[in-house]
Write an enzyme that holds these catalytic residues in place. Structure first.
Site, PDB file in Angstrom:
ATOM      1  N   THR A  64     -22.368 -11.290  36.401  1.00  0.00           N
ATOM      2  CA  THR A  64     -23.095 -11.486  37.658  1.00  0.00           C
ATOM      3  C   THR A  64     -24.496 -11.943  37.295  1.00  0.00           C
ATOM      4  O   THR A  64     -25.361 -11.131  36.957  1.00  0.00           O
ATOM      5  CB  THR A  64     -23.140 -10.184  38.473  1.00  0.00           C
ATOM      6  OG1 THR A  64     -21.803  -9.732  38.729  1.00  0.00           O
ATOM      7  CG2 THR A  64     -23.846 -10.403  39.809  1.00  0.00           C
ATOM      8  N   LYS A 134     -20.850 -13.820  44.888  1.00  0.00           N
ATOM      9  CA  LYS A 134     -20.984 -12.471  44.334  1.00  0.00           C
ATOM     10  C   LYS A 134     -22.348 -11.873  44.668  1.00  0.00           C
ATOM     11  O   LYS A 134     -22.445 -10.717  45.106  1.00  0.00           O
ATOM     12  CB  LYS A 134     -20.771 -12.510  42.823  1.00  0.00           C
ATOM     13  CG  LYS A 134     -21.003 -11.168  42.103  1.00  0.00           C
ATOM     14  CD  LYS A 134     -19.996 -10.106  42.514  1.00  0.00           C
ATOM     15  CE  LYS A 134     -20.277  -8.762  41.835  1.00  0.00           C
ATOM     16  NZ  LYS A 134     -19.924  -8.770  40.397  1.00  0.00           N
TER      17      LYS A 134
END
Length: 294
Positions: A64, A134
């Site tokens: 991420t 995300k």
């Protein structure tokens, strides 16, 4: 995740820091997956891997790190190497069960069978789309958990038990998340430090909720909560002294004592006038108030 790839019949080589040159680990690999803490870590490792990446290989970036960092990696890699961003939703349990949600951006033609081993693959568009999705999702889920931690702290300060409040919230759209925050996990599934990093990635100018949640998480990190599960934010917030606004009375049951704010006068009939608007409605049956703007 590596175990699931092996069980699916793929030939897998695992590398982590301290296991020798990463360039040797990626040599001759068709698909190279990176899953690291943050953007600088990914850039460092892929820079070291460059000599071993073969022409036609696909790098699948599953950390991420945000869309900007993903696009920066595209400039780092040679044009002969394909790049896909594919961060996931889910923690340890879904990873072991193969029920993660894979948020993918870019050309998946060379890695779709690999990604499908991890769970449901959502193809979201061009490179960077998965990373953006995300960050956007975590920008909702993480601040919501901070909000719930503060909600439980407020309730407990006023004699409302955490479990009772969680049961009421169970009847709302926040129910599932409230149940998790009400009972912080002992095992770290999603580290609070990582949650703080994810919120920072999505904090843009004017994002007041993300900024406030990030500040609360940063304070928890400083207090030693970084490696604990993100739900431990409820423990951190609950342990801090709460500065509540002064009230005229204390809740004895479901009714609260109340007095008119400064500037209000009450008439025998039960009505009244105020030079400033009351800051809360009357709590006693029969009391009525009117406000006059000044």
């Amino acid at each position: 995740m590596a175990r699931r790839l092996v069980e699916a019949g793929h030939q897998v080589k695992v590398w982590r820091r301290g296991l020798g040159p990463v360039s040797a680990a990626v040599a001759d690999a068709d698909v190279v997956i990176t899953m690291l803490r943050d953007g600088p870590a990914v850039e460092e490792v892929l820079t070291q891997a460059l000599p071993g990446l073969r022409e036609g290989a696909t790098v699948v970036e599953m950390s991420t790190i945000g869309p900007e960092a993903v696009l920066s990696l595209r400039g780092l890699l040679p044009s002969s190497v394909n790049l896909v961003d594919a961060p996931v939703l889910g923690s340890v349990g879904p990873a072991a069960e193969g029920t993660l949600t894979v948020l993918a951006g870019g050309d998946l033609s060379a890695c779709r069978p690999v990604l499908s081993v991890f769970g449901t693959v959502r193809e979201l568009g061009p490179l960077g789309a998965g990373a953006a999705m995300k960050v956007a999702v975590m920008g909702a889920l993480v601040p919501a958990q901070v909000l719930l931690a503060e909600t439980f702290a407020y309730g407990e300060a006023h004699g409302v038990g955490r479990q009772a409040l969680a049961e009421v919230l169970a009847e709302t759209p926040l129910g599932a998340l409230a149940a998790r925050v009400a009972a912080p996990a002992r095992e770290t599934r999603y580290a609070l430090g990582l949650a703080a990093k994810d919120v920072r990635l999505g904090t843009w100018e004017g994002a007041t909720m993300a900024r406030a949640a990030g500040a609360r998480l940063a304070a928890a990190e400083d207090a030693g909560y970084a490696d604990r599960d993100v739900t431990s934010i409820a423990t951190f917030v609950g342990a801090a002294p709460l500065r509540m606004p002064r009230a005229a009375g204390r809740c004895a049951s479901t009714r609260a004592a109340w007095r008119p704010p400064t500037g209000c006068t009450r008439t025998p009939s039960g009505s009244g006038t105020c030079s400033t608007s009351p800051d809360r409605p009357p709590s006693t049956s029969g009391d009525s108030w009117s406000a006059r703007a000044t």
